[in-house]
Design a protein around this motif. Structure first.
Motif, short mmCIF file in Angstrom:
data_model
loop_
_atom_site.label_atom_id
_atom_site.label_comp_id
_atom_site.label_asym_id
_atom_site.label_seq_id
_atom_site.Cartn_x
_atom_site.Cartn_y
_atom_site.Cartn_z
N MET A 37 0.78 -1.23 -0.05
CA MET A 37 0.03 0.08 -0.10
C MET A 37 0.90 1.21 -0.09
O MET A 37 1.94 1.34 0.80
N ASP A 38 0.82 2.38 -0.68
CA ASP A 38 1.45 3.41 -0.98
C ASP A 38 0.97 4.44 0.40
O ASP A 38 0.21 4.04 1.23
N ALA A 39 1.82 5.35 0.42
CA ALA A 39 1.75 6.12 1.68
C ALA A 39 0.59 6.94 1.81
O ALA A 39 0.10 7.02 2.79
N GLN A 40 -0.08 7.31 0.45
CA GLN A 40 -1.35 7.77 0.79
C GLN A 40 -2.33 7.19 1.01
O GLN A 40 -3.51 7.51 1.34
N GLY A 41 -2.63 5.61 0.65
CA GLY A 41 -3.42 4.64 1.03
C GLY A 41 -3.44 4.31 2.52
O GLY A 41 -4.39 3.68 2.91
N GLU A 42 -2.42 4.60 3.24
CA GLU A 42 -2.30 4.12 4.67
C GLU A 42 -3.16 5.05 5.71
O GLU A 42 -3.04 6.21 5.18
N ALA A 43 -3.60 4.32 6.26
CA ALA A 43 -4.40 5.23 7.37
C ALA A 43 -3.25 5.90 8.41
O ALA A 43 -2.70 5.16 8.98
N TRP A 44 -3.52 7.02 8.77
CA TRP A 44 -2.77 7.68 9.98
C TRP A 44 -3.53 7.33 11.34
O TRP A 44 -4.56 7.64 11.39
N ASP A 45 -2.76 6.92 12.37
CA ASP A 45 -3.50 6.71 13.38
C ASP A 45 -2.90 8.03 14.45
O ASP A 45 -1.90 8.14 14.75
N THR A 46 -4.02 8.64 14.51
CA THR A 46 -3.86 10.11 15.14
C THR A 46 -3.76 9.70 16.69
O THR A 46 -2.62 10.33 17.24
N GLU A 47 -3.89 8.69 17.13
CA GLU A 47 -3.84 8.70 18.81
C GLU A 47 -2.49 8.14 18.74
O GLU A 47 -1.82 8.68 19.87
N ALA A 48 -2.03 7.22 18.21
CA ALA A 48 -0.62 6.67 18.25
C ALA A 48 0.33 8.00 17.93
O ALA A 48 1.41 7.84 18.93
N ALA A 49 0.27 8.70 17.18
CA ALA A 49 0.90 9.80 16.78
C ALA A 49 0.81 10.66 17.92
O ALA A 49 1.95 11.24 18.59
N GLU A 50 -0.26 11.26 18.54
CA GLU A 50 -0.24 11.94 19.63
C GLU A 50 0.31 11.38 21.10
O GLU A 50 1.03 11.93 21.88
N ARG A 51 0.10 9.97 21.04
CA ARG A 51 1.11 9.34 22.43
C ARG A 51 2.54 9.43 22.00
O ARG A 51 3.31 9.73 22.85
N ALA A 52 2.97 9.25 20.88
CA ALA A 52 4.48 9.29 20.60
C ALA A 52 4.91 10.67 20.84
O ALA A 52 6.14 10.94 21.38
N VAL A 53 4.17 11.76 20.50
CA VAL A 53 4.54 13.09 20.61
C VAL A 53 4.78 13.27 22.03
O VAL A 53 5.37 14.25 22.60
N ALA A 54 3.74 12.74 22.98
CA ALA A 54 3.78 13.21 24.44
C ALA A 54 4.99 12.47 25.00
O ALA A 54 5.58 12.84 25.85
N VAL A 55 5.37 11.38 24.41
CA VAL A 55 6.71 10.86 25.16
C VAL A 55 7.92 11.61 24.41
O VAL A 55 8.66 11.85 25.51
N LEU A 56 7.88 12.12 23.44
CA LEU A 56 9.11 12.87 23.09
C LEU A 56 9.17 14.43 23.86
O LEU A 56 10.15 14.82 24.04
N LYS A 57 7.72 14.66 24.16
CA LYS A 57 7.81 16.03 24.97
C LYS A 57 8.37 15.84 26.33
O LYS A 57 8.87 16.69 26.86
N ALA A 58 8.04 14.36 26.99
CA ALA A 58 8.35 14.32 28.09
C ALA A 58 9.86 14.17 28.25
O ALA A 58 10.57 14.51 29.05
N LEU A 59 10.47 13.74 27.11
CA LEU A 59 11.95 13.77 27.07
C LEU A 59 12.49 14.94 26.74
O LEU A 59 13.89 15.12 26.75
N ALA A 60 11.89 16.03 26.17
CA ALA A 60 12.54 17.12 25.84
C ALA A 60 12.96 18.05 26.84
O ALA A 60 12.88 19.37 26.46
N ASP A 61 13.67 17.55 27.75
CA ASP A 61 14.19 18.40 28.84
C ASP A 61 15.44 17.76 29.49
O ASP A 61 15.63 16.53 29.60
N PRO A 62 16.53 18.14 29.20
CA PRO A 62 17.92 17.55 29.82
C PRO A 62 17.65 16.93 30.99
O PRO A 62 18.23 15.94 31.31
#
Length: 141
Positions: free
Chosen positions: A1-26
């Motif tokens: 399946m090409d990139a346009q045909g894949e479904a974007w998992d918004t919840e998973a992306a939001e969880r990943a961003v929350a993890v990265l934000k938590a790590l965004a401090d030395p």
């Protein structure tokens, strides 16, 4: 399946961003690195950071909210340990290590495993630079 045909998992992306934000401090990165090796009480973690217990507790709260650490109480002491994050921390350090050298104070250069250990343990000033990149505009975000 090409990139346009894949479904974007918004919840998973939001969880990943929350993890990265938590790590965004030395300080939180250093806490998580220490906790990935062993369980520690808040007082020892505060000493590790050279910070007050209250400030350290705030950092731990952010990490706990992101699911990166768990705690347990033993009498009046609270002990923390990391979830399975060693791979995440190593990857972040390796990505930062692989960045090209820059004259603007950015962090970069080669170094492999030795750099991974030094980022979190040897020099706090170096660890503070992990994750801090200047945008192309030159403004610090």
């Amino acid at each position: 399946m090409d990139a346009q045909g894949e479904a974007w998992d918004t919840e998973a992306a939001e969880r990943a961003v929350a993890v990265l934000k938590a790590l965004a401090d030395p300080s939180r990165y250093r806490l998580l690195w220490a906790l990935s090796r062993r369980e520690l009480p808040v007082s020892e973690l505060a000493q590790l950071l050279g910070a007050h217990v209250a400030a350290t507790s705030q950092h731990l709260s952010r990490l706990r909210a992101a699911g990166l650490v768990v705690s347990r109480r033993e009498g009046t002491r609270i002990f923390y340990r990391a979830a399975d994050v060693r791979g995440l921390l190593t990857e972040a350090a390796l990505v930062a290590t692989g960045m090209p050298e820059r004259g603007d104070g950015g962090y970069g250069g080669a170094g492999g495993e030795a750099a991974v250990a030094s980022v979190a343990e040897t020099r706090p000033a170096r660890a503070a630079l992990v994750g801090r990149r200047r945008p192309a505009t030159g403004r610090v975000g």
